[in-house]
Design a protein around this motif. Sequence first.
Motif, short mmCIF file in Angstrom:
data_model
loop_
_atom_site.label_atom_id
_atom_site.label_comp_id
_atom_site.label_asym_id
_atom_site.label_seq_id
_atom_site.Cartn_x
_atom_site.Cartn_y
_atom_site.Cartn_z
N MET A 62 0.73 -1.25 -0.17
CA MET A 62 0.03 -0.09 -0.10
C MET A 62 0.81 1.26 -0.04
SD MET A 62 -2.68 -1.54 -0.39
CE MET A 62 -3.71 0.21 -0.64
N GLU A 63 2.21 1.03 0.51
CA GLU A 63 2.92 2.45 0.51
C GLU A 63 3.45 2.59 -1.10
OE1 GLU A 63 6.24 1.98 2.71
OE2 GLU A 63 4.94 1.88 4.70
N LYS A 64 3.32 1.71 -1.95
CA LYS A 64 3.79 1.94 -3.40
C LYS A 64 2.56 1.98 -4.19
CE LYS A 64 8.31 -0.10 -2.84
NZ LYS A 64 9.36 -1.15 -3.25
N SER A 65 1.34 1.83 -3.87
CA SER A 65 0.30 1.85 -4.37
C SER A 65 -0.54 3.08 -4.43
CB SER A 65 -0.86 0.53 -4.21
OG SER A 65 -0.09 -0.83 -4.36
N TYR A 66 -1.28 3.59 -5.13
CA TYR A 66 -1.82 4.80 -4.92
C TYR A 66 -3.10 4.95 -6.31
CZ TYR A 66 1.42 6.11 -8.76
OH TYR A 66 2.24 6.04 -9.79
N VAL A 67 -3.99 5.96 -5.89
CA VAL A 67 -5.05 6.03 -6.82
C VAL A 67 -4.62 7.55 -7.53
CG1 VAL A 67 -7.33 6.92 -7.28
CG2 VAL A 67 -6.95 5.51 -5.27
N VAL A 68 -4.64 7.35 -8.92
CA VAL A 68 -3.97 8.19 -9.92
C VAL A 68 -5.17 9.18 -10.01
CG1 VAL A 68 -3.30 8.81 -12.06
CG2 VAL A 68 -2.48 6.76 -10.92
N ALA A 69 -6.63 8.81 -10.33
CA ALA A 69 -7.52 9.55 -10.59
C ALA A 69 -8.83 8.91 -10.16
CB ALA A 69 -7.74 10.09 -12.02
N ARG A 70 -9.91 9.78 -9.94
CA ARG A 70 -11.31 9.09 -9.35
C ARG A 70 -12.35 10.08 -9.85
NH1 ARG A 70 -13.60 7.58 -3.39
NH2 ARG A 70 -15.50 6.54 -4.15
N GLU A 71 -13.25 9.74 -10.87
CA GLU A 71 -14.28 10.44 -11.33
C GLU A 71 -15.74 9.90 -10.93
OE1 GLU A 71 -14.11 10.51 -15.48
OE2 GLU A 71 -11.89 11.61 -15.55
N ARG A 72 -16.53 10.69 -10.40
CA ARG A 72 -17.87 10.08 -9.90
C ARG A 72 -18.91 11.21 -10.32
NH1 ARG A 72 -16.98 10.54 -3.69
NH2 ARG A 72 -15.83 12.31 -4.30
N GLY A 73 -20.09 10.57 -10.61
CA GLY A 73 -21.23 11.42 -10.95
C GLY A 73 -21.79 12.06 -9.74
N LEU A 74 -22.56 12.98 -10.17
CA LEU A 74 -23.23 13.86 -9.22
C LEU A 74 -24.15 12.96 -8.12
CD1 LEU A 74 -24.03 16.74 -8.10
CD2 LEU A 74 -25.86 16.61 -9.65
N LEU A 75 -24.76 12.05 -8.58
CA LEU A 75 -25.49 11.30 -7.60
C LEU A 75 -24.71 10.28 -6.70
CD1 LEU A 75 -28.74 9.93 -9.83
CD2 LEU A 75 -28.63 11.77 -8.28
N ASN A 76 -23.49 9.90 -7.53
CA ASN A 76 -22.57 9.29 -6.55
C ASN A 76 -22.00 10.15 -5.46
OD1 ASN A 76 -22.16 8.04 -9.64
ND2 ASN A 76 -21.91 6.31 -8.20
N ARG A 77 -21.66 11.39 -5.84
CA ARG A 77 -21.21 12.28 -4.72
C ARG A 77 -22.05 12.50 -3.63
NH1 ARG A 77 -16.40 15.10 -6.64
NH2 ARG A 77 -16.07 14.80 -8.60
#
Length: 246
Positions: free
Chosen positions: A168-183
């Motif tokens: 987990m120290e070398k793993s990471y989220v590059v980008a995350r897109e969510r719709g309006l209802l998801n938010r």
Amino acid sequence: MSRQRDDQPTGEFPGDSGSRPAAPPPPAPGGSSRGSGRGLLVVLGAAALAVVALLGLQTTNLLPNFRNPFAEEQTDRTGPTLLKSIQDLSRYVAAEGNFQVVVDLENDRRNVPDFLLGERTLFVGAGSVEAYVDFAKIGEGAVVPTEDGTSVEIKLPAPELGKTNLDMEKSYVVARERGLLNRIGDLVDGDPNRQQQVYRMAEERITTAARDSGLADRAQENTRKMLEQLLGSLGYEKVTVTYTAP
């Protein structure tokens, strides 16, 4: 004719021309408010200069660091660690592979725009897989030396691949897109385990890559070399290592 006495009282001072000095003019309207406004500006300017001077002195380490009354604090309320079990291991780890995978996971609904309902995550997963030989599975008759003691034949179980260890120290989220209802849904009823789906997918991809990478073959070769050196130091001139089918 009678003469007027010079010592009679008079309402004028000597040398007075007969007219009294004029009274000072009244203050102009708004004069006091302007004066108070200037005073407030002077006080604020002095306070700003004092803050800048203190910050400058602290930056140059001329003053000791002062405690921020609004600094973030962390409280650890984790309970004691419980020992669940102890397991004896007899594995010889002969090789280890390090892998990296880019997971692009998208969840959406048909006929619904992505900006309204949809989620996409771009995740970089880094993990490792060990290849080992389990010596506990060596049965009777697996080690057969010759009568003259110059050579020996050893039968070992085939190497196995361990569980993928996602770093987990070398793993990471590059980008995350969510719709309006998801938010909105995350604000009302967020799912803390939703990210686990991305982690599992990364582990599955790394496990598949490890099986196809020849990691088990490398473990066989490394185990053979280790046993040849070990038994060679005991006087065996020839060491033959064979592996059973997995």
